[in-house]
Structure formats: C-alpha cells, structure tokens
Design a protein around this motif. Sequence first.
Motif, short mmCIF file in Angstrom:
data_model
loop_
_atom_site.label_atom_id
_atom_site.label_comp_id
_atom_site.label_asym_id
_atom_site.label_seq_id
_atom_site.Cartn_x
_atom_site.Cartn_y
_atom_site.Cartn_z
N LYS A 2 1.36 -1.06 0.00
CA LYS A 2 -0.26 -0.33 0.26
C LYS A 2 1.00 0.90 0.37
N ASP A 3 0.18 2.21 -0.26
CA ASP A 3 0.91 3.52 0.03
C ASP A 3 0.17 4.70 0.80
N CYS A 6 -1.51 7.40 -0.49
CA CYS A 6 -2.48 7.55 -1.63
C CYS A 6 -3.68 7.18 -1.18
N CYS A 9 -5.81 3.71 -2.28
CA CYS A 9 -4.99 2.86 -1.30
C CYS A 9 -5.99 2.39 0.20
N ASN A 13 -8.79 -0.22 1.25
CA ASN A 13 -8.64 -1.22 2.36
C ASN A 13 -9.39 -1.25 2.97
N LEU A 44 -11.06 -1.08 -7.69
CA LEU A 44 -9.69 -0.58 -7.07
C LEU A 44 -9.42 -1.52 -7.09
N LYS A 46 -6.64 -3.41 -4.40
CA LYS A 46 -6.19 -3.06 -3.16
C LYS A 46 -4.66 -2.90 -3.00
N GLU A 47 -4.51 -3.56 -3.34
CA GLU A 47 -2.41 -3.42 -2.79
C GLU A 47 -2.67 -1.94 -4.77
N HIS A 48 -1.77 -1.12 -4.16
CA HIS A 48 -1.19 0.00 -4.99
C HIS A 48 0.00 -0.26 -6.55
N ALA A 50 0.73 2.36 -9.93
CA ALA A 50 0.50 3.58 -10.47
C ALA A 50 -0.71 3.70 -11.50
N HIS A 99 -3.19 5.21 -8.76
CA HIS A 99 -3.35 4.12 -7.79
C HIS A 99 -4.26 4.16 -9.63
N HIS A 101 -6.87 2.36 -11.72
CA HIS A 101 -8.58 2.24 -11.21
C HIS A 101 -9.33 2.22 -12.81
#
Length: 137
Positions: A2-3, A6, A9, A13, A44, A46-48, A50, A99, A101
Amino acid sequence: MKDVNCIFCKIANGDIPSATLYEDDDFRVILDLGPATKGHALILPKEHFANLFEIPEELETRAFALAKKMAGKMKDALGCDGFNIVQNNGIAAGQTVFHFHIHLIPRYDHDEAGISWKPGTLTEEAKEEILSKMRAN
Ligand code: 5GP
Ligand code: ZN
C-alpha cells in the motif's frame, strides 16, 4: 504493497468509507464522487500500482474480467442504454489519481457525459512511421 499517501489505497482497504458496490480479497468497486453519469463506478485493486504499466498481468486480467461482470450487473440494475469502460494512464491521458483504476460508466440515451475525441486523419506518412516503429519493438 500500500502507499500511505494514496487515497485510493485507503478507500480500497476500507480505511476511508465509500459507497461500495462489490468487494473481494483483491478489489473494491465504489461509486465515483464526481460521476460522469448515474452509476459511474471505479474498480480499485487493494494493492497499490500507479497504472496499467505497473500492475501485474494476472491482477490486470482479473480487473478487466471484473469490469465485464460489473458492467453486466449494472446494465441490468440501472437499465442503461450503453456502457463505457475507461482506464487512464498518465497526466497526458487525464489520469488524476495515480493508483490503477478502471472507470465503469453507464451511458443513457442523450446523457451529457461527453466521452469523445476529435477524429483526425491517418496519413500515409504517420501510418508507415507507426508500423515501422511497432515492428522494431
Ligand atoms: P482519473 O482521472 O484518475 O482516471 O479518475 C479519478 C476519478 O476518481 C475521478 O473520476 C474522480 O471523480 C474520482 N475520485 C477522486 N477522488 C475520489 C474520492 O475520494 N472518492 C471517490 N469515490 N472518487 C474519487
Ligand atoms: Zn494506492
């Protein structure tokens, strides 16, 4: 990964509440806060990651499979007349949240979403240049 800086993120989550249409271990699908049309939603991970170039192929494949599934459900539920799936990469392409999407945009006859571009002309010169550059890679 995760960031911590962000917003997607945090939303994906569950650290920031969102209007969630669907959730599983890897993805959350939420309503966009600035919708182009009624029902505009975002997938989205769940992991970041870009953008499209960073997300691993296996997760990206599942993200687009989920886009198809969600589009079918939304079409039935909302009774839209058409559907756009949009995925922006980079500032030049209109990406504002970095992130990965996928936009799910239900379309209605005579809506004013205005998702369009000004068509140009494919010249012989441009065609040859593109074909040769693509073949070289
Ligand atoms: P992009 O331009 O990066 O492809 O799309 C970003 C999208 O995220 C925009 O459509 C914008 O309305 C939406 N958005 C930005 N911040 C938030 C937020 O905090 N919550 C939700 N639900 N949508 C957001
Ligand atoms: Zn993120």
